[in-house]
Write a protein that holds these residues in place. Structure first.
Motif, PDB file in Angstrom:
ATOM      1  N   ALA A  50       0.829  -1.202   0.000  1.00  0.00           N
ATOM      2  CA  ALA A  50       0.000   0.000   0.000  1.00  0.00           C
ATOM      3  C   ALA A  50       0.864   1.254   0.000  1.00  0.00           C
ATOM      4  O   ALA A  50       1.815   1.355   0.775  1.00  0.00           O
ATOM      5  CB  ALA A  50      -0.914   0.006   1.223  1.00  0.00           C
ATOM      6  N   ALA A  51       0.522   2.199  -0.852  1.00  0.00           N
ATOM      7  CA  ALA A  51       1.221   3.488  -0.882  1.00  0.00           C
ATOM      8  C   ALA A  51       0.280   4.539  -1.442  1.00  0.00           C
ATOM      9  O   ALA A  51      -0.675   4.223  -2.152  1.00  0.00           O
ATOM     10  CB  ALA A  51       2.501   3.400  -1.716  1.00  0.00           C
ATOM     11  N   GLY A 102       3.188   1.300   3.125  1.00  0.00           N
ATOM     12  CA  GLY A 102       4.226   0.305   3.327  1.00  0.00           C
ATOM     13  C   GLY A 102       3.701  -1.028   3.824  1.00  0.00           C
ATOM     14  O   GLY A 102       4.464  -1.990   3.947  1.00  0.00           O
ATOM     15  N   THR A 103       2.393  -1.117   4.100  1.00  0.00           N
ATOM     16  CA  THR A 103       1.804  -2.367   4.581  1.00  0.00           C
ATOM     17  C   THR A 103       1.641  -3.358   3.432  1.00  0.00           C
ATOM     18  O   THR A 103       1.089  -3.007   2.387  1.00  0.00           O
ATOM     19  CB  THR A 103       0.422  -2.105   5.209  1.00  0.00           C
ATOM     20  OG1 THR A 103       0.553  -1.188   6.282  1.00  0.00           O
ATOM     21  CG2 THR A 103      -0.196  -3.394   5.724  1.00  0.00           C
ATOM     22  N   GLY A 179      11.621   0.189  -0.750  1.00  0.00           N
ATOM     23  CA  GLY A 179      12.957  -0.340  -0.515  1.00  0.00           C
ATOM     24  C   GLY A 179      14.051   0.144  -1.418  1.00  0.00           C
ATOM     25  O   GLY A 179      15.224  -0.198  -1.206  1.00  0.00           O
ATOM     26  N   CYS A 180      13.738   0.936  -2.457  1.00  0.00           N
ATOM     27  CA  CYS A 180      14.813   1.482  -3.280  1.00  0.00           C
ATOM     28  C   CYS A 180      15.698   2.393  -2.440  1.00  0.00           C
ATOM     29  O   CYS A 180      15.231   3.066  -1.512  1.00  0.00           O
ATOM     30  CB  CYS A 180      14.250   2.260  -4.466  1.00  0.00           C
ATOM     31  SG  CYS A 180      13.634   1.205  -5.800  1.00  0.00           S
ATOM     32  N   ALA A 181      16.984   2.416  -2.767  1.00  0.00           N
ATOM     33  CA  ALA A 181      17.943   3.204  -1.988  1.00  0.00           C
ATOM     34  C   ALA A 181      17.852   4.685  -2.290  1.00  0.00           C
ATOM     35  O   ALA A 181      18.279   5.518  -1.475  1.00  0.00           O
ATOM     36  CB  ALA A 181      19.366   2.704  -2.261  1.00  0.00           C
ATOM     37  N   GLY A 182      17.297   5.040  -3.447  1.00  0.00           N
ATOM     38  CA  GLY A 182      17.220   6.442  -3.823  1.00  0.00           C
ATOM     39  C   GLY A 182      16.678   6.582  -5.223  1.00  0.00           C
ATOM     40  O   GLY A 182      16.125   5.636  -5.802  1.00  0.00           O
ATOM     41  N   THR A 183      16.831   7.750  -5.791  1.00  0.00           N
ATOM     42  CA  THR A 183      16.264   8.079  -7.089  1.00  0.00           C
ATOM     43  C   THR A 183      17.222   8.990  -7.852  1.00  0.00           C
ATOM     44  O   THR A 183      18.090   9.630  -7.251  1.00  0.00           O
ATOM     45  CB  THR A 183      14.912   8.789  -6.912  1.00  0.00           C
ATOM     46  OG1 THR A 183      14.381   9.156  -8.186  1.00  0.00           O
ATOM     47  CG2 THR A 183      15.053  10.067  -6.083  1.00  0.00           C
ATOM     48  N   GLU A 435      10.705   6.411   7.760  1.00  0.00           N
ATOM     49  CA  GLU A 435      10.006   5.518   8.695  1.00  0.00           C
ATOM     50  C   GLU A 435       9.064   4.584   7.950  1.00  0.00           C
ATOM     51  O   GLU A 435       8.944   3.396   8.297  1.00  0.00           O
ATOM     52  CB  GLU A 435       9.239   6.353   9.725  1.00  0.00           C
ATOM     53  CG  GLU A 435      10.140   7.054  10.732  1.00  0.00           C
ATOM     54  CD  GLU A 435       9.395   8.053  11.597  1.00  0.00           C
ATOM     55  OE1 GLU A 435       9.831   8.266  12.749  1.00  0.00           O
ATOM     56  OE2 GLU A 435       8.386   8.636  11.125  1.00  0.00           O
ATOM     57  N   MET A 436       8.405   5.091   6.909  1.00  0.00           N
ATOM     58  CA  MET A 436       7.545   4.227   6.090  1.00  0.00           C
ATOM     59  C   MET A 436       8.378   3.117   5.443  1.00  0.00           C
ATOM     60  O   MET A 436       7.952   1.953   5.375  1.00  0.00           O
ATOM     61  CB  MET A 436       6.861   5.039   4.995  1.00  0.00           C
ATOM     62  CG  MET A 436       5.852   6.046   5.473  1.00  0.00           C
ATOM     63  SD  MET A 436       5.138   6.935   4.050  1.00  0.00           S
ATOM     64  CE  MET A 436       4.353   8.311   4.869  1.00  0.00           C
ATOM     65  N   ARG A 437       9.553   3.486   4.963  1.00  0.00           N
ATOM     66  CA  ARG A 437      10.431   2.513   4.300  1.00  0.00           C
ATOM     67  C   ARG A 437      10.869   1.425   5.274  1.00  0.00           C
ATOM     68  O   ARG A 437      10.844   0.225   4.943  1.00  0.00           O
ATOM     69  CB  ARG A 437      11.638   3.253   3.725  1.00  0.00           C
ATOM     70  CG  ARG A 437      12.607   2.417   2.916  1.00  0.00           C
ATOM     71  CD  ARG A 437      13.662   3.337   2.295  1.00  0.00           C
ATOM     72  NE  ARG A 437      14.564   2.632   1.420  1.00  0.00           N
ATOM     73  CZ  ARG A 437      15.718   2.082   1.829  1.00  0.00           C
ATOM     74  NH1 ARG A 437      16.089   2.180   3.083  1.00  0.00           N
ATOM     75  NH2 ARG A 437      16.493   1.455   0.955  1.00  0.00           N
ATOM     76  N   ALA A 438      11.243   1.822   6.485  1.00  0.00           N
ATOM     77  CA  ALA A 438      11.666   0.850   7.494  1.00  0.00           C
ATOM     78  C   ALA A 438      10.491  -0.037   7.902  1.00  0.00           C
ATOM     79  O   ALA A 438      10.647  -1.262   8.088  1.00  0.00           O
ATOM     80  CB  ALA A 438      12.245   1.575   8.704  1.00  0.00           C
TER      81      ALA A 438
END
Length: 482
Positions: A50-51, A102-103, A179-183, A435-438
């Protein structure tokens, strides 16, 4: 021509004509319950992510029709003046519950529920769906790619191939949650905090008299962020040798050993292995190898199975567009209404296609976890006033094949839907993107590996409580006249 964009008007026209109809027939204020859910996981996966909730919240808080909007609608010639005056003072006054961003989510369970007067609940359908569908799609695809990389960083490189600016920005946001490290997108970093980074284009190399000068100059300018694109001319005959020379002459004298090369074409397995050998023989054992070039989860998985020596990946078009399956398929369906005394009356949509028959009523969703392993066992959809007592055994059954039953013990139950708005007021504090990513990573860790397979994943159980099942099938029998 309107001079500014008001997203309140980003709706399907029928939401306005239906609202006008509700208004004129006296049911504008009847309380309705709508659920957002989806029917199939993209790419045949075992779960989605979910996002998009934060953008939904922003939309709800800024719902306003301005004078230009009212005049535009008046000119359509289909709305009564009383309804147009109602729109002039339109605000959302209802309640919303949703799963946090993130769920991990599964088909047929509510990921967002709206309780609001009929016009309000109906009107917000399009924006809720486009926002949740898009970002959940990109988050789901991104996480598949991240998992394929087996701990190696993945950067989102897709802005130039995205479907418009919002596709680029919000896609980068969703990819970071997943989970991507960046953009590569600078504005996504500025707006949302998804770390932006990059290397160089082939044009940088072509702008200089020779490849070595291009590499040497870049190392001098960016000694602590030197990633050199080595495939402009010939990877193994010139690109890697010139990169090695530049690193040795510019970086090593400064004591800098952190550097990288990027491969953007050719046989990435072969080239990365040969490049790794050349770098190691030159003493540049800490130099990383980055790969890009139309990658997805299957190509990345195969590269690693073939022994590619790649340390991180840049993934563009197939991530930012979810090229293999570009539609998430979330829907917005009426589940119940309230009568004049506040009693909840369940509603059901029936279809010849059993998968399209909805689950009626105002509902909760529980996720059940094993106390022994900590892993998610199943999700249970219940009536809104039911409580799962995790101190007692609980019998679960397949909603379609009801003879398939299982009693679980030693479990904990957690509600997934949390309050977002009450009476039109926001009651939810959004976590930061980091925090969403974690949270997303932690929740995915609670799924069994069998659910996370790319092909033929285990079918995660989403069950109905006995009370909800009885109500659903009671309604089906009524419609059948039995």
């Amino acid at each position: 021509m309107k001079q500014h964009m008001n997203y309140t008007m980003l709706c399907d026209f029928y939401e306005l004509t239906m609202g006008n109809g509700y208004f004129q027939t006296g049911i504008a204020d009847q309380i309705c319950y709508f659920d957002v859910f989806f029917r199939n996981v993209p790419d045949g996966g075992g779960f989605a992510i979910a996002a998009g909730l934060e953008q939904v919240i922003d939309y709800i808080e800024n719902l306003r029709f301005d004078d230009e909007d009212i005049e535009f609608l008046r000119a359509k010639g289909v709305f009564c003046e009383e309804f147009l005056d109602y729109l002039r003072h339109f605000r959302f006054t209802g309640d919303i519950w949703a799963v946090p961003e993130g769920t991990p989510i599964f088909p047929r369970e509510p990921i967002l529920t709206v309780r609001a007067p009929a016009i309000e609940a109906q009107f917000i359908e399009t924006y809720l769906l486009l926002t949740l569908n898009h970002q959940s799609l990109i988050a789901t695809k991104s996480n598949r790619i991240v998992r394929a990389a087996q701990g190696r960083p993945v950067s989102e490189f897709g802005s130039r191939r995205a479907q418009g600016s919002d596709g680029a920005l919000l896609g980068a946001r969703a990819s970071y949650i997943a989970g991507c490290a960046g953009t590569a997108c600078t504005l996504a970093d500025e707006l949302y905090g998804s770390p932006a980074g990059g290397t160089m284009a082939h044009s940088w190399v072509q702008m200089f008299p020779d490849e070595y000068t291009a590499f040497k100059t870049y190392c001098e300018l960016y000694p602590h962020a030197a990633t050199l694109l080595v495939d402009t001319y010939n990877v193994l005959k010139s690109g890697v040798p010139n990169a090695i020379r530049a690193f040795k002459e510019v970086l090593l004298p400064q004591g800098i050993t952190s550097c990288a090369i990027r491969l953007d074409s050719g046989d990435l397995t072969y080239l990365s292995r040969k490049a790794r050998q050349m770098l190691d023989e030159a003493g540049l054992t800490e130099c990383k190898i980055v790969a890009s070039n139309s990658l997805d989860e299957y190509i990345i998985r195969d590269l690693l199975l073939q022994g590619a020596k790649i340390d991180s990946f840049g993934v563009g078009e197939r991530l930012i567009t979810s090229k293999s399956e570009p539609v998430f398929g979330g829907v917005y369906k009426l589940a119940a209404v309230e009568d004049g005394e506040g009693n909840i009356i369940p509603k059901i949509k029936i279809s010849e296609n059993p998968a399209k028959i909805t689950n009626p009523h105002f509902k909760k969703v529980y996720r059940l976890f094993s106390r022994y392993s900590g892993k998610a066992l199943a999700d249970l959809i219940t009536l809104h006033d039911e409580t799962v007592d995790d101190s007692r055994p609980l019998e679960l059954f397949d909603p379609e094949a009801t003879w398939k039953r299982k009693t679980i013990t030693d479990f904990t139950a957690r509600e997934l839907l949390v309050p977002i708005f009450r009476g039109g007021e926001r009651v939810y504090t959004s976590p930061s993107l980091a925090e969403m990513r974690a949270y997303c990573a932690a929740q995915i860790d609670l799924l069994w590996d069998e659910v996370k397979r790319f092909e033929n994943p285990h079918n995660y159980y989403v069950d109905l409580s006995q009370k909800l099942w009885d109500i659903k099938h009671g309604l089906l029998k009524q419609r059948d006249g039995k």
